[in-house]
Design a protein around this motif. Structure first.
Motif, PDB file in Angstrom:
ATOM      1  N   ALA A  90     -91.827  45.746 -34.237  1.00  0.00           N
ATOM      2  CA  ALA A  90     -92.053  44.562 -33.155  1.00  0.00           C
ATOM      3  C   ALA A  90     -90.870  43.577 -32.896  1.00  0.00           C
ATOM      4  CB  ALA A  90     -93.294  43.753 -33.406  1.00  0.00           C
ATOM      5  N   VAL A  91     -90.495  43.307 -31.893  1.00  0.00           N
ATOM      6  CA  VAL A  91     -89.510  42.326 -31.215  1.00  0.00           C
ATOM      7  C   VAL A  91     -90.366  41.077 -30.966  1.00  0.00           C
ATOM      8  CG1 VAL A  91     -87.750  42.144 -29.654  1.00  0.00           C
ATOM      9  CG2 VAL A  91     -87.846  44.409 -30.664  1.00  0.00           C
ATOM     10  N   PRO A  92     -89.893  40.177 -31.272  1.00  0.00           N
ATOM     11  CA  PRO A  92     -90.414  38.809 -30.775  1.00  0.00           C
ATOM     12  C   PRO A  92     -90.444  38.412 -29.443  1.00  0.00           C
ATOM     13  CG  PRO A  92     -89.237  38.212 -32.735  1.00  0.00           C
ATOM     14  CD  PRO A  92     -88.959  39.876 -32.456  1.00  0.00           C
ATOM     15  N   PRO A  93     -91.409  38.174 -28.834  1.00  0.00           N
ATOM     16  CA  PRO A  93     -91.630  38.130 -27.282  1.00  0.00           C
ATOM     17  C   PRO A  93     -90.545  36.765 -26.872  1.00  0.00           C
ATOM     18  CG  PRO A  93     -93.477  36.673 -28.247  1.00  0.00           C
ATOM     19  CD  PRO A  93     -92.814  37.774 -29.383  1.00  0.00           C
ATOM     20  N   ARG A  94     -89.976  37.064 -25.602  1.00  0.00           N
ATOM     21  CA  ARG A  94     -88.895  36.186 -25.207  1.00  0.00           C
ATOM     22  C   ARG A  94     -89.818  35.049 -24.246  1.00  0.00           C
ATOM     23  NH1 ARG A  94     -85.581  41.146 -21.775  1.00  0.00           N
ATOM     24  NH2 ARG A  94     -84.985  42.475 -23.886  1.00  0.00           N
ATOM     25  N   PHE A  95     -90.077  34.038 -24.558  1.00  0.00           N
ATOM     26  CA  PHE A  95     -90.896  33.067 -24.352  1.00  0.00           C
ATOM     27  C   PHE A  95     -90.158  32.344 -23.219  1.00  0.00           C
ATOM     28  CE2 PHE A  95     -91.951  32.608 -28.977  1.00  0.00           C
ATOM     29  CZ  PHE A  95     -92.974  33.315 -28.910  1.00  0.00           C
ATOM     30  N   ASP A  96     -90.881  31.935 -22.095  1.00  0.00           N
ATOM     31  CA  ASP A  96     -90.341  31.375 -21.067  1.00  0.00           C
ATOM     32  C   ASP A  96     -90.281  29.812 -21.065  1.00  0.00           C
ATOM     33  OD1 ASP A  96     -92.938  30.706 -21.162  1.00  0.00           O
ATOM     34  OD2 ASP A  96     -93.360  31.745 -18.846  1.00  0.00           O
ATOM     35  N   GLY A  97     -90.240  29.270 -22.223  1.00  0.00           N
ATOM     36  CA  GLY A  97     -89.785  27.944 -22.446  1.00  0.00           C
ATOM     37  C   GLY A  97     -91.135  26.966 -22.665  1.00  0.00           C
ATOM     38  N   ARG A  98     -92.328  27.437 -22.417  1.00  0.00           N
ATOM     39  CA  ARG A  98     -93.547  26.550 -22.620  1.00  0.00           C
ATOM     40  C   ARG A  98     -93.898  26.671 -24.227  1.00  0.00           C
ATOM     41  NH1 ARG A  98     -97.645  29.132 -18.335  1.00  0.00           N
ATOM     42  NH2 ARG A  98     -96.688  31.035 -18.896  1.00  0.00           N
ATOM     43  N   ALA A  99     -94.925  25.731 -24.519  1.00  0.00           N
ATOM     44  CA  ALA A  99     -95.184  25.711 -25.766  1.00  0.00           C
ATOM     45  C   ALA A  99     -96.448  26.855 -26.086  1.00  0.00           C
ATOM     46  CB  ALA A  99     -95.904  24.439 -26.124  1.00  0.00           C
ATOM     47  N   VAL A 100     -96.201  27.519 -27.047  1.00  0.00           N
ATOM     48  CA  VAL A 100     -97.246  28.674 -27.393  1.00  0.00           C
ATOM     49  C   VAL A 100     -98.008  28.316 -28.671  1.00  0.00           C
ATOM     50  CG1 VAL A 100     -97.114  31.078 -28.459  1.00  0.00           C
ATOM     51  CG2 VAL A 100     -95.107  30.373 -27.092  1.00  0.00           C
ATOM     52  N   GLU A 101     -99.207  28.351 -28.348  1.00  0.00           N
ATOM     53  CA  GLU A 101    -100.174  28.002 -29.223  1.00  0.00           C
ATOM     54  C   GLU A 101    -100.462  29.234 -30.358  1.00  0.00           C
ATOM     55  OE1 GLU A 101    -103.788  26.745 -27.424  1.00  0.00           O
ATOM     56  OE2 GLU A 101    -102.893  24.727 -27.217  1.00  0.00           O
ATOM     57  N   THR A 102    -100.653  30.456 -29.768  1.00  0.00           N
ATOM     58  CA  THR A 102    -101.109  31.505 -30.782  1.00  0.00           C
ATOM     59  C   THR A 102    -100.240  32.698 -30.146  1.00  0.00           C
ATOM     60  OG1 THR A 102    -102.953  32.343 -29.506  1.00  0.00           O
ATOM     61  CG2 THR A 102    -103.361  30.719 -31.227  1.00  0.00           C
ATOM     62  N   LEU A 103    -100.111  33.633 -31.330  1.00  0.00           N
ATOM     63  CA  LEU A 103     -99.314  34.978 -30.905  1.00  0.00           C
ATOM     64  C   LEU A 103     -99.960  35.953 -31.578  1.00  0.00           C
ATOM     65  CD1 LEU A 103     -96.696  35.950 -29.234  1.00  0.00           C
ATOM     66  CD2 LEU A 103     -95.556  35.512 -31.537  1.00  0.00           C
ATOM     67  N   GLU A 104    -100.546  36.996 -30.915  1.00  0.00           N
ATOM     68  CA  GLU A 104    -101.117  38.240 -31.504  1.00  0.00           C
ATOM     69  C   GLU A 104    -100.856  39.477 -30.954  1.00  0.00           C
ATOM     70  OE1 GLU A 104    -105.758  39.806 -31.097  1.00  0.00           O
ATOM     71  OE2 GLU A 104    -105.144  38.005 -30.275  1.00  0.00           O
ATOM     72  N   LEU A 105    -100.518  40.325 -32.086  1.00  0.00           N
ATOM     73  CA  LEU A 105    -100.221  41.826 -31.870  1.00  0.00           C
ATOM     74  C   LEU A 105    -101.438  42.667 -31.569  1.00  0.00           C
ATOM     75  CD1 LEU A 105     -97.343  43.525 -31.745  1.00  0.00           C
ATOM     76  CD2 LEU A 105     -97.955  43.883 -33.857  1.00  0.00           C
ATOM     77  N   ALA A 106    -101.359  43.260 -30.517  1.00  0.00           N
ATOM     78  CA  ALA A 106    -102.803  44.197 -30.064  1.00  0.00           C
ATOM     79  C   ALA A 106    -101.854  45.614 -29.395  1.00  0.00           C
ATOM     80  CB  ALA A 106    -103.561  43.307 -29.133  1.00  0.00           C
ATOM     81  N   MET A 107    -103.058  46.273 -28.964  1.00  0.00           N
ATOM     82  CA  MET A 107    -102.778  47.472 -28.234  1.00  0.00           C
ATOM     83  C   MET A 107    -103.503  47.603 -26.907  1.00  0.00           C
ATOM     84  SD  MET A 107    -100.930  49.458 -30.291  1.00  0.00           S
ATOM     85  CE  MET A 107    -101.053  51.099 -29.308  1.00  0.00           C
ATOM     86  N   ARG A 108    -102.517  47.762 -25.815  1.00  0.00           N
ATOM     87  CA  ARG A 108    -103.124  47.764 -24.437  1.00  0.00           C
ATOM     88  C   ARG A 108    -102.909  49.207 -23.966  1.00  0.00           C
ATOM     89  NH1 ARG A 108    -100.665  43.916 -19.866  1.00  0.00           N
ATOM     90  NH2 ARG A 108     -99.590  45.538 -18.865  1.00  0.00           N
ATOM     91  N   GLY A 109    -103.856  50.144 -24.277  1.00  0.00           N
ATOM     92  CA  GLY A 109    -103.966  51.273 -24.178  1.00  0.00           C
ATOM     93  C   GLY A 109    -102.961  51.868 -25.498  1.00  0.00           C
ATOM     94  N   ALA A 110    -102.028  52.760 -24.982  1.00  0.00           N
ATOM     95  CA  ALA A 110    -101.288  53.158 -26.132  1.00  0.00           C
ATOM     96  C   ALA A 110     -99.967  52.560 -26.219  1.00  0.00           C
ATOM     97  CB  ALA A 110    -100.908  54.767 -25.578  1.00  0.00           C
ATOM     98  N   ARG A 111    -100.239  51.390 -25.878  1.00  0.00           N
ATOM     99  CA  ARG A 111     -98.913  50.538 -25.846  1.00  0.00           C
ATOM    100  C   ARG A 111     -99.005  49.110 -26.753  1.00  0.00           C
ATOM    101  NH1 ARG A 111     -95.938  48.503 -20.276  1.00  0.00           N
ATOM    102  NH2 ARG A 111     -93.915  47.949 -21.007  1.00  0.00           N
ATOM    103  N   PRO A 112     -98.386  48.894 -27.701  1.00  0.00           N
ATOM    104  CA  PRO A 112     -98.262  47.767 -28.427  1.00  0.00           C
ATOM    105  C   PRO A 112     -97.794  46.459 -27.769  1.00  0.00           C
ATOM    106  CG  PRO A 112     -96.535  49.148 -29.340  1.00  0.00           C
ATOM    107  CD  PRO A 112     -97.323  49.893 -28.315  1.00  0.00           C
ATOM    108  N   VAL A 113     -98.422  45.513 -27.575  1.00  0.00           N
ATOM    109  CA  VAL A 113     -98.036  44.240 -26.710  1.00  0.00           C
ATOM    110  C   VAL A 113     -98.319  43.064 -27.514  1.00  0.00           C
ATOM    111  CG1 VAL A 113     -98.448  45.522 -24.756  1.00  0.00           C
ATOM    112  CG2 VAL A 113    -100.423  43.918 -25.878  1.00  0.00           C
ATOM    113  N   TRP A 114     -97.625  42.194 -27.210  1.00  0.00           N
ATOM    114  CA  TRP A 114     -97.769  40.713 -27.888  1.00  0.00           C
ATOM    115  C   TRP A 114     -98.895  39.944 -26.763  1.00  0.00           C
ATOM    116  CZ3 TRP A 114     -96.598  39.251 -32.434  1.00  0.00           C
ATOM    117  CH2 TRP A 114     -95.462  40.099 -33.243  1.00  0.00           C
TER     118      TRP A 114
END
Length: 244
Positions: free
Chosen positions: A63-87
């Motif tokens: 997993a590659v860390p997500p490219r945040f858009d400058g806003r404060a992030v509260e939580t970060l979770e790894l999940a599956m969207r169909g067959a695609r792993p997403v943050w």
């Protein structure tokens, strides 16, 4: 003294009758709604039995860390969207986005066709799709109960599948019986508008008056039983006197 007791009993009976008229309808609705809510197991009501097994995150995923858009992030979770792993990126203020776990790039909002595929994939045996509609976070249908932008995938059998329009998460499966259950839940708590407020003056007041009515009914029953026993003893005494 006997006349006083008679007046007290008559007054209690009068109060009990008036209270019965006042709370009779709510008591019937509480009993009916309670019956409806226990007819089916809660998992069937929620549609949990319709869901397919979730896809496991690949063990080999780098997993590659997500490219945040400058806003404060509260939580970060790894999940599956169909067959695609997403943050799943949760920002402050209940805003969320999805990012590709393989590249870290933020993903665009979910399209109608993607929402339909996600809804189908979340079920063991998806039916025929009737409509796919998008709703804003502040204009969602009552049966979603989430302040999130969402796609509603409606099936021919009446099932509603809600997919988050930003992250692609399956927010809820609402069966036709769930909506019936929800309506009677609203009756049960006397809140048909939001169906969430379980503490308000109307409900508390009727519950208190209902309790007084039931307790008063038991008191009247006890008094009547004592009167019957007293009369029975009196008749038995008179009978023994006559026989002598």
């Amino acid at each position: 003294m006997s006349a006083l007791k008679t007046r007290v009993r008559a007054q209690l009976l009068r109060i009990h009758i008036w209270l019965g008229w006042l709370v009779g309808v709510p008591l019937i609705l509480w009993t009916l709604s309670g019956l409806i809510m226990v007819i089916k197991p809660i998992d069937e009501v929620r549609g949990s039995d319709l869901r397919s097994e979730p896809v496991a995150i690949p063990a080999t995923l780098a997993a590659v860390p997500p490219r945040f858009d400058g806003r404060a992030v509260e939580t970060l979770e790894l999940a599956m969207r169909g067959a695609r792993p997403v943050w799943l990126v949760r920002y402050a203020g209940d805003d969320s986005r999805a990012a590709d776990a393989a590249t870290g790039a933020l993903l665009p909002p979910v399209t109608a066709s993607e929402a339909r595929a996600i809804a189908d994939g979340a079920q063991k045996a998806p039916g025929e799709v009737a409509t796919v509609e998008r709703f804003a976070a502040d204009a969602n249908p009552l049966d979603l109960r989430r302040d999130r932008p969402a796609w509603r995938v409606t099936y021919a059998n009446g099932l509603h599948a809600y997919v988050d329009a930003d992250t692609g998460e399956l927010l809820a499966l609402r069966t036709p019986f769930w909506r019936t259950y929800d309506f009677f839940w609203g009756l049960h708590i006397m809140d048909l508008q939001t169906r969430e407020d379980t503490h308000h003056p109307l409900l508390t007041g009727f519950a208190a008056v209902s309790l007084v009515t039931v307790v008063l009914g038991f008191v009247m029953l006890f008094i009547r039983q004592r009167r019957r026993k007293s009369r029975s003893r009196l008749r038995e005494g008179l009978g023994e006197g006559v026989s002598k």
